[in-house]
Scaffold this active site. Structure first.
Site, PDB file in Angstrom:
ATOM      1  N   ALA A  10     -62.342  10.795  29.131  1.00 55.67           N
ATOM      2  CA  ALA A  10     -62.694  10.518  27.734  1.00 55.67           C
ATOM      3  C   ALA A  10     -61.678   9.590  27.097  1.00 55.67           C
ATOM      4  CB  ALA A  10     -62.779  11.823  26.957  1.00 55.67           C
ATOM      5  N   ARG A  16     -68.959  -0.953  23.633  1.00 55.42           N
ATOM      6  CA  ARG A  16     -70.350  -1.296  23.318  1.00 55.42           C
ATOM      7  C   ARG A  16     -70.892  -0.524  22.112  1.00 55.42           C
ATOM      8  NH1 ARG A  16     -71.932  -0.373  29.544  1.00 55.42           N
ATOM      9  NH2 ARG A  16     -69.924   0.720  29.433  1.00 55.42           N
ATOM     10  N   THR A  80     -62.060   3.839  35.130  1.00 50.03           N
ATOM     11  CA  THR A  80     -62.259   5.269  35.389  1.00 50.03           C
ATOM     12  C   THR A  80     -61.362   5.792  36.522  1.00 50.03           C
ATOM     13  OG1 THR A  80     -64.181   4.628  36.706  1.00 50.03           O
ATOM     14  CG2 THR A  80     -64.611   5.449  34.492  1.00 50.03           C
ATOM     15  N   GLY A 141     -73.876   2.154  37.780  1.00 49.91           N
ATOM     16  CA  GLY A 141     -73.510   1.876  39.163  1.00 49.91           C
ATOM     17  C   GLY A 141     -74.708   2.237  40.051  1.00 49.91           C
ATOM     18  N   GLU A 156     -70.983  -1.379  41.260  1.00 51.06           N
ATOM     19  CA  GLU A 156     -71.123  -1.524  39.804  1.00 51.06           C
ATOM     20  C   GLU A 156     -71.940  -2.773  39.493  1.00 51.06           C
ATOM     21  OE1 GLU A 156     -70.077   0.814  37.518  1.00 51.06           O
ATOM     22  OE2 GLU A 156     -69.711   1.894  39.380  1.00 51.06           O
ATOM     23  N   LYS A 353     -69.448  28.523  -2.303  1.00 55.23           N
ATOM     24  CA  LYS A 353     -68.383  28.129  -1.374  1.00 55.23           C
ATOM     25  C   LYS A 353     -67.411  29.280  -1.190  1.00 55.23           C
ATOM     26  CE  LYS A 353     -64.418  26.922  -2.263  1.00 55.23           C
ATOM     27  NZ  LYS A 353     -63.146  26.409  -2.784  1.00 55.23           N
ATOM     28  N   ASN A 379     -76.465  40.515 -11.049  1.00 57.07           N
ATOM     29  CA  ASN A 379     -77.400  39.510 -11.518  1.00 57.07           C
ATOM     30  C   ASN A 379     -76.630  38.429 -12.263  1.00 57.07           C
ATOM     31  OD1 ASN A 379     -79.455  38.093 -13.057  1.00 57.07           O
ATOM     32  ND2 ASN A 379     -80.807  39.703 -12.300  1.00 57.07           N
ATOM     33  N   ASN A 388     -62.827  28.055 -10.668  1.00 65.51           N
ATOM     34  CA  ASN A 388     -61.878  28.503  -9.642  1.00 65.51           C
ATOM     35  C   ASN A 388     -60.673  27.593  -9.506  1.00 65.51           C
ATOM     36  OD1 ASN A 388     -63.558  26.469  -8.643  1.00 65.51           O
ATOM     37  ND2 ASN A 388     -63.276  27.136  -6.540  1.00 65.51           N
ATOM     38  N   ALA A 425     -74.308  36.320 -22.829  1.00 64.92           N
ATOM     39  CA  ALA A 425     -74.602  34.914 -22.506  1.00 64.92           C
ATOM     40  C   ALA A 425     -73.662  33.998 -23.263  1.00 64.92           C
ATOM     41  CB  ALA A 425     -76.052  34.605 -22.870  1.00 64.92           C
TER      42      ALA A 425
HETATM   43  C1  UD1 Z   1     -69.586   4.652  34.842  1.00 62.86           C
HETATM   44  C2  UD1 Z   1     -69.595   4.404  36.358  1.00 62.86           C
HETATM   45  C3  UD1 Z   1     -71.006   4.049  36.790  1.00 62.86           C
HETATM   46  C4  UD1 Z   1     -71.981   5.135  36.386  1.00 62.86           C
HETATM   47  C5  UD1 Z   1     -71.866   5.434  34.883  1.00 62.86           C
HETATM   48  C6  UD1 Z   1     -72.658   6.689  34.561  1.00 62.86           C
HETATM   49  C7  UD1 Z   1     -67.398   3.477  36.815  1.00 62.86           C
HETATM   50  C8  UD1 Z   1     -66.609   2.263  37.132  1.00 62.86           C
HETATM   51  N1  UD1 Z   1     -68.702   3.307  36.656  1.00 62.86           N
HETATM   52  O1  UD1 Z   1     -69.896   3.436  34.214  1.00 62.86           O
HETATM   53  O2  UD1 Z   1     -71.052   3.894  38.207  1.00 62.86           O
HETATM   54  O3  UD1 Z   1     -73.299   4.741  36.694  1.00 62.86           O
HETATM   55  O4  UD1 Z   1     -70.497   5.704  34.510  1.00 62.86           O
HETATM   56  O5  UD1 Z   1     -72.690   6.947  33.185  1.00 62.86           O
HETATM   57  O6  UD1 Z   1     -66.862   4.559  36.749  1.00 62.86           O
HETATM   58  N2  UD1 Z   1     -62.893   6.155  30.680  1.00 62.86           N
HETATM   59  C9  UD1 Z   1     -61.551   6.474  30.620  1.00 62.86           C
HETATM   60  N3  UD1 Z   1     -60.623   5.507  30.829  1.00 62.86           N
HETATM   61  C10 UD1 Z   1     -60.959   4.225  31.149  1.00 62.86           C
HETATM   62  C11 UD1 Z   1     -62.339   3.902  31.224  1.00 62.86           C
HETATM   63  C12 UD1 Z   1     -63.278   4.884  30.997  1.00 62.86           C
HETATM   64  O7  UD1 Z   1     -61.190   7.617  30.352  1.00 62.86           O
HETATM   65  O8  UD1 Z   1     -60.068   3.419  31.347  1.00 62.86           O
HETATM   66  C13 UD1 Z   1     -63.887   7.200  30.412  1.00 62.86           C
HETATM   67  C14 UD1 Z   1     -64.787   6.859  29.238  1.00 62.86           C
HETATM   68  O9  UD1 Z   1     -64.241   7.369  28.026  1.00 62.86           O
HETATM   69  C15 UD1 Z   1     -66.099   7.536  29.595  1.00 62.86           C
HETATM   70  C16 UD1 Z   1     -66.070   7.587  31.115  1.00 62.86           C
HETATM   71  O10 UD1 Z   1     -64.745   7.323  31.509  1.00 62.86           O
HETATM   72  O11 UD1 Z   1     -66.191   8.842  29.092  1.00 62.86           O
HETATM   73  C17 UD1 Z   1     -67.009   6.542  31.723  1.00 62.86           C
HETATM   74  O12 UD1 Z   1     -66.637   5.274  31.288  1.00 62.86           O
HETATM   75  P1  UD1 Z   1     -67.714   4.177  30.889  1.00 62.86           P
HETATM   76  O13 UD1 Z   1     -67.004   2.969  30.430  1.00 62.86           O
HETATM   77  O14 UD1 Z   1     -68.720   4.749  30.003  1.00 62.86           O
HETATM   78  O15 UD1 Z   1     -68.357   3.877  32.331  1.00 62.86           O
HETATM   79  P2  UD1 Z   1     -69.726   3.172  32.643  1.00 62.86           P
HETATM   80  O16 UD1 Z   1     -69.588   1.708  32.474  1.00 62.86           O
HETATM   81  O17 UD1 Z   1     -70.819   3.836  31.896  1.00 62.86           O
HETATM   82 CA    CA Z   2     -70.885   5.458  30.397  1.00 60.60          CA
END
Ligand code: UD1
Ligand code: CA
Length: 463
Positions: A10, A16, A80, A141, A156, A353, A379, A388, A425
Site C-alpha cells: 500500500a 492514475r 511492487t 499483468g 506487464e 450528538k 418529552n 452545551n 415553555a
Molecule cells: C499490479 C501487477 C499486475 C497485476 C495488477 C493487479 C506489478 C508490477 N504489476 O499492477 O501484474 O495485474 O497489480 O491489480 O506488480 N505499491 C507499493 N509500492 C510501489 C508500487 C506499488 O507499495 O512502489 C503498491 C500499491 O500501493 C498498490 C499495489 O502495490 O496497492 C499494486 O500497485 P499498482 O501500481 O496498483 O500495480 P498495477 O499497475 O495495478
Molecule cells: Ca493496481
C-alpha cells in the site's frame, strides 16, 4: 502446516487517481478500500500482517488505526518488488508461507483467499498466483502459459508483445509464496527496462528458472480481481458492489423497492423483513435489525439499528445506536455517539450528538440534544436547545425520567433537571431544577386590560 504471514502492499501513490490522497485510503462504501482487503484476510488467521506504506504513509496509517498490523515504510516507490523487499528485515527468520496482496482490490473475498492458500499448500509449490479471465485485460499483468498450460511468467503491459496483450488471463496481484526462496529471488530481479521499477511478478519466472514449481489459481468470479487504479475503476467497483449486495439482500429476505438505488456496502448487515426504500445508502459496518424500514434519502454509516424501527426520509446517521421500535426523522441528524434506547422518537429537524436518550422518550421537532443523558419517558418540546458549548468547553446536561420540557427551552449546561420536573415553555434554564419542580425561566407576562382596544381607538381617531 507452514506458518502464514500476510503482506499488503500500500505504498504507491496511485498516480492514475490524480489525487492528493493515497489510492488505498480512498473510500469505498464508507471505508478506505484497503480495509476490505484486510477484512478478507481475517479468516486466514495469519500470524502477522504487515502493511507496506510509502506515499503519504500517515494517511494510510490513520485509515487502518486500531488494527493489529505492523507498518513497514518504503521510502521511495520503486515498484511492487521493491515494496515487498522492504519487509525482508521484519520477516527475517520466517520460513513459512507469505500471502501477498495489494491494497487496491476491495472485491476480494475470504473464500477466494482460502482457496488460493489451500491450493498452494496442497501442491507444495514455491508460488501460487491468483489469476482471472477478464473481458478487458488492459493495464493488468498477463499470464503467460506454455502449450501444456503450465504457468511460465507474468508480463506487464508495457513490456508485453502485441500477441501477449491479447491474453485475457490476468494476474490479480495476489500471491502465495514460500518466504525463503521468494526473498532470494526478489534480490535477483532487475528493474523494468520501460518503467525502471522492480516488478514483483517477475519473481514467478525466476523461481521457475531456479527449478521451483509455480502454479496459477484461477478465481471463479473475475470481478474479485478488480484493482482500482483510476476514478473510473473506483466508480465501476462501486457499481459492482451495489449490485452484489442488493442481490444478496434480496436473497436474505429484505425488500428493496429499487435494487438499482440501494447503495449497501459489503460489510453491512440487514435483518430479514426489513425494507429499504429507493436511494438509501448504508455504509461501513452498519448493522440493521429485523423488520426495520429505512425510507428514501437516508445515509447511514457505522450505525447499529434495532428491530422494528422506522427511519423516515432524509436522515443522516453516523456512528450511532438506535434501539428497537424507534421512529427517527424525517430529516434527523444523528451524529457520532448518539444512543437511542428502545421506543424513542426523534422527529424532524432534530440533531443529536454524544447523548443517550432513554426508553420511550420523545424529541419530536426542531431540537438540538448534545452531550446529554436523558432518562425514560421524557418529552422535549419543539425548539429545545441544550446549550452545551460556552465558547471554551463542552458541558453536559442531565435530564431525568419523566421530565416534561416546554417548547423553545434553552438548557444552559452544565445543568440537570430532576425526575418528573416540568419546564415552562420559553424558559432559559441556567440552574439545576429539583425533582417534581415546575421551573419558569422567562420574563413575567404582563396583561394590561383593555389597552389593545384603546390603542386601536386612538389610531382610528388620527385618520
Ligand atoms: C499490479 C501487477 C499486475 C497485476 C495488477 C493487479 C506489478 C508490477 N504489476 O499492477 O501484474 O495485474 O497489480 O491489480 O506488480 N505499491 C507499493 N509500492 C510501489 C508500487 C506499488 O507499495 O512502489 C503498491 C500499491 O500501493 C498498490 C499495489 O502495490 O496497492 C499494486 O500497485 P499498482 O501500481 O496498483 O500495480 P498495477 O499497475 O495495478
Ligand atoms: Ca493496481
Amino acid at each position: 502446516m507452514n506458518e502464514l504471514c500476510t503482506v499488503i502492499l500500500a505504498g504507491g501513490q496511485g498516480t492514475r487517481m490524480r489525487s492528493k490522497l493515497p489510492k488505498v485510503a480512498h473510500q469505498v462504501a464508507g471505508l478506505p478500500m484497503i480495509a476490505y482487503v484486510l477484512e478478507a484476510c481475517r479468516t486466514l488467521r495469519a500470524k502477522r500482517t504487515l502493511v507496506v506504506v510509502g506515499y503519504q504513509a500517515e494517511r494510510v496509517r490513520e485509515a487502518l488505526a486500531g488494527e493489529a498490523i505492523e507498518f513497514v515504510l518504503q521510502q521511495e516507490q520503486r515498484g511492487t518488488g521493491h515494496a515487498l523487499l522492504q519487509t525482508r528485515q521484519a520477516l527475517s527468520g520466517f520460513d513459512g508461507d507469505l500471502l501477498i496482496l495489494s491494497g487496491d482490490t476491495p472485491l476480494l473475498t475470504s473464500e477466494t483467499l482460502e482457496g488460493l492458500l489451500e491450493a498452494h499448500r496442497r501442491a507444495r509449490v514455491k508460488a501460487t498466483i491468483l489469476t482471472a479471465e477478464v473481458l478487458d485485460p488492459t493495464s493488468y499483468g498477463r499470464v503467460v502459459r506454455d502449450e501444456r498450460g503450465e504457468l511460465l511468467r507474468i508480463v506487464e503491459e508495457p513490456e508485453a508483445t502485441p500477441q501477449e496483450r491479447e491474453i485475457r488471463e490476468i494476474n490479480a496481484g495476489v500471491y502465495c509464496f514460500a518466504a525463503v526462496p521468494l526473498f532470494e529471488a526478489l534480490q535477483a530481479i532487475r528493474p523494468s527496462a520501460v518503467k525502471g521499477e522492480l516488478y514483483l511478478p517477475d519473481v514467478v519466472a525466476l523461481l521457475r528458472e531456479r527449478g521451483g514449481r509455480v502454479q496459477a489459481y484461477r478465481t471463479a468470479d473475475p470481478d474479485e480481481a478488480r484493482g482500482i487504479n483510476s476514478r473510473a475503476e473506483l466508480a465501476e467497483v462501486h457499481r459492482l458492489l451495489w449490485r452484489k449486495t442488493a442481490a444478496w439482500l434480496l436473497a436474505e429476505g429484505i425488500t428493496l423497492l429499487d435494487p438499482e438505488s440501494a447503495y449497501v456496502g459489503p460489510l453491512v448487515s440487514v435483518g430479514p423483513d426489513s425494507i429499504l426504500y429507493p436511494n438509501v445508502t448504508l455504509e461501513g459496518r452498519t448493522a440493521i435489525g429485523e423488520g426495520t424500514t429505512i425510507h428514501s434519502g437516508c445515509r447511514i454509516r457505522d450505525a447499529k439499528i434495532g428491530d422494528g424501527t422506522v427511519i423516515l426520509d432524509g436522515c443522516l446517521i453516523q456512528e450511532s445506536e438506535i434501539g428497537d421500535g424507534c421512529q427517527v426523522g424525517p430529516y434527523a441528524h444523528l451524529r457520532p455517539q448518539a444512543k437511542l434506547r428502545s421506543k424513542v422518537k426523534v422527529g424532524n429537524f432534530v440533531e443529536v450528538k454524544k447523548s443517550v436518550i432513554g426508553e420511550g422518550s420523545k424529541v419530536p421537532h426542531l431540537t438540538y440534544i448534545g452531550d446529554t443523558s436523558m432518562g425514560e419517558k421524557v418529552n422535549v418540546g419543539a425548539g429545545t436547545i441544550t446549550c452545551n458549548y460556552d465558547g471554551f468547553a463542552k458541558h453536559r446536561t442531565v435530564i431525568e425520567d419523566e421530565v416534561f420540557i416546554g417548547s423553545n427551552t434553552n438548557l444552559v449546561a452544565p445543568v440537570s433537571i430532576g425526575r418528573g420536573a416540568i419546564i415552562a415553555a420559553g424558559s432559559t434554564i441556567t440552574e439545576d431544577v429539583p425533582a417534581d419542580a415546575l421551573a419558569f425561566g422567562r420574563a413575567q407576562q404582563i396583561n394590561k386590560p383593555g389597552r389593545a382596544a384603546a390603542l386601536r381607538a386612538k389610531r382610528q381617531q388620527k385618520r
